[in-house]
Design an enzyme around this catalytic site. Sequence first.
Site, mmCIF file in Angstrom:
data_model
loop_
_atom_site.group_PDB
_atom_site.id
_atom_site.type_symbol
_atom_site.label_atom_id
_atom_site.label_comp_id
_atom_site.label_asym_id
_atom_site.label_seq_id
_atom_site.Cartn_x
_atom_site.Cartn_y
_atom_site.Cartn_z
ATOM 1 N N ASP A 49 58.158 -15.390 -25.892
ATOM 2 C CA ASP A 49 58.647 -16.599 -25.233
ATOM 3 C C ASP A 49 60.151 -16.732 -25.437
ATOM 4 O OD1 ASP A 49 57.708 -19.245 -23.942
ATOM 5 O OD2 ASP A 49 58.979 -19.931 -25.590
ATOM 6 N N GLU A 58 59.618 -12.894 -21.561
ATOM 7 C CA GLU A 58 59.584 -14.072 -20.684
ATOM 8 C C GLU A 58 60.991 -14.661 -20.692
ATOM 9 O OE1 GLU A 58 59.074 -18.429 -19.758
ATOM 10 O OE2 GLU A 58 59.642 -17.552 -21.677
#
Length: 863
Positions: A586, A615
């Site tokens: 993330d 991401e």
Amino acid sequence: MRGFDSVGSVAKEKRRGAFSRRKPEDAAVPSRAAAPEPVTAQEPPVEPPALVEPPRPSLVEPPATDADPAPADPPALVEPPKPTLGLRRPVSAPRPASTATTAASSLPPVPAEPSVPAEPSVPAEPSTPLPPAQPATPAAPPAPPAPQAPPATDATAVPATSAPAVEPVSAPTPPAYASTPLPPSAPRPAASATTAAPAAAPDPRTQVHTGRIPVRDLFPVVPGSPHPAKAVVGEVVPFSATVFREGHDQIGATLVLTAPSGAVHREAMRLVAPGTDRYSALAAIDEQGMWTWHVEGWSDDWGTWLHDAEIKIGAGIDVELMLEIGARLMERSIADADGPASLAEVAAALRDETRTPQDRWAAATTPTVRAQLQEHPPRALVSTSDEVPLKVERTKALVGSWYEFFPRSEGARKTADGWVSGTFQTAKERIPAVAAMGFDVLYLPPIHPIGEVNRKGPNNTLTPAPGDPGSPWAIGSKDGGHDAIHPDLGTIDDLRDFVAEAGRHGIEVALDFALQCAPDHPWVTEHPDWFTQLPDGTIAFAENPPKKYQDIYPINFDHDPAGIAHETVRLLEQWVDCGVQIFRVDNPHTKPVWFWEWVIATMTERHPDVMFHAEAFTRPAMMQTLAQVGFQQSVTYYAWRNTKDELAEYLAEVSGEQAAWFRPNFWTNTPDILTEFLQFGGVPAYKIRAAIAATAVPSWAVYAGYELIEDVARPGSEENVDNEKYEYKERDWARAERLGTSIAPYLTRLNRIRSEHPALQQLRNLTVHWSDDDGVLVFSKHLDGRFTPSGEPDTIVVVANVDPHSVRQTMVHLDLAALGLEPGSTFEVHDLVTDQVWEWGDDAFVRLDAFVEPVHILHVRHP
């Protein structure tokens, strides 16, 4: 280059002698155009000493002796050569003057030529040049200079009133392969018995980077980066290089790959287009690990002979000579290139004078002989490029169908007392349905304890109600941190069981890895220096204006970088021990790049199959760099590329040069992304986005609910309303399929098409074609039969109506060469969605009704 307006000024400067080509270090040397100083007869001039070539590497200055005469002026400095480039001073540039004490080079010095008088002057006694400086030897000091010889009485002696002597040019050093040495440009004085033998001149070819046949601009590489280009097992990689030579003789190029096991693969390279000097070859990579490769450029004597012999034999010029050369090429192919023994018969035919020259020529140019010589060419002047690394990872790093769900929602139910969370055990029941749709990677958002301090409520509100689960990205509470599992989901053993169950269905589990903390994460008290302290004593929470994340503390990587890095590896090792090998990271772009480079290198060295998915919806430079330093996959801007032109440009970009390091994953939606195209396009929009994502790149992904057309956004945002990040989501999958409101069957068909067609499992084989309608996108993917399991070529053409609100009919125009077909040919195409068959050619008519089937996925039936 000077502009045209300065031609007059150039001429003026030239007349003033401004173009003497002197270098700054040669300022002490007078210009050739300078007026000579008159010399009186009472002071006989001294002839300038012999000029010495610039010293070569490793020159040793001889020790000084009392017998050495002191020079009148210090010798001019000579810039040392650059041995790595093999540079030499141009012969047109003036050389610095040398003195008797100047160290000699390994080459014998060349005496100065007699000077020419500029104008009559007072005669002076002629002089004899000083003997040349002796070569320097570290073992003993040089012999003292010989006494000056008496003045020359030769009638050719030149008066001392001459202008500065014209610089002599040294004789070129003959290459090692020359049969006879080149003649010197000026006579050298005879060496005395005491003169040391000059050192052998080095072969100039060993002092340069360029081979006999220049090989340049190799690809794939990562420009401006020390990191290697990347590929995966099973990927067909295009290799290329620029190869050329002087003159008109033909050349060839060969790709040589060395696998980690030591196996060597050779591929003939083909000229991309006449006049480009660019050669390319395709190679299938079949082994994981670090490969190396290089390109060999070589003189194609066979190709040159074919060209020359056809002209000369046809014209009756040097017929027997050309036929003899051809015969010897046949013999060289057998001896040096493992050519078939049958070529000896061809050589004999070429020498058979009882046959006509035309018959002998025909015997050497049959299709069979041409193919044999193409396969076993007699190569000459082989020049090898530098070795280039290629990092090869497992196939999943490129190819995968991803599906995301929240395990807490799978099996969750609402009761009179509130929500009951789903668990790993209840979530296991959803795995068969995910596998039935053809997805092979199941991605789980964070599974750790969720912070209670500043917990978010539904739709990102700051007022959670009792029982609201909070955002799983706010990691850490009294129940533990990144190495713990949320107690509502189960235990470590439950996770291991979940991973094993997914594996039995052909699915790998990917875990979210988010390096951030809730305010009540154990690290906040154990490692307060890992966070940013504000002047008022509080810790800064995460912000991405205008968004604020009061429930998340970002980590400061500058206070204890080593401690954070080693703790990160410890956490990853724990989840690898549970059977997890894929991590979706993330927001990696909010952490230092060096950190990810070290973490990924450390983990993949221990576990080569571990892979990281970035991401990182951010600027291109960061996205590209994260891929270069190690991330095996990345999210992309696909969600925001919607028009024909946007998509055509983006597909060409991700499948082009950057495919050597950047592997895209086309996400259709996420919990954070619900684009306007999906919000207002209905079922056609969901089909269009899924079909393009599934066929354009080898990895694509959907977030649960996509199949149910969950298209209602929170007002003013690109997120689903009642977002699953902040609450449980109960879905009735079976009811939606009974009512026909689910597109799960369509997603299933897409994944089946992907699995059945190897061309769709490649990235670098995409070609964008043209249509006459600005709402119809056309692209293809082709894989030669050499690289398919069946041995037959595999070609897919996708024609998509990218306007979900319309019916489009238009003409499409195909580049048949990109489909492995001859231009002008006709062929059948089979629509893998509707099962219809049409006959197509270079140009074809299409009609796409977005409300029926907005996309053709066509399999080309090769004749």
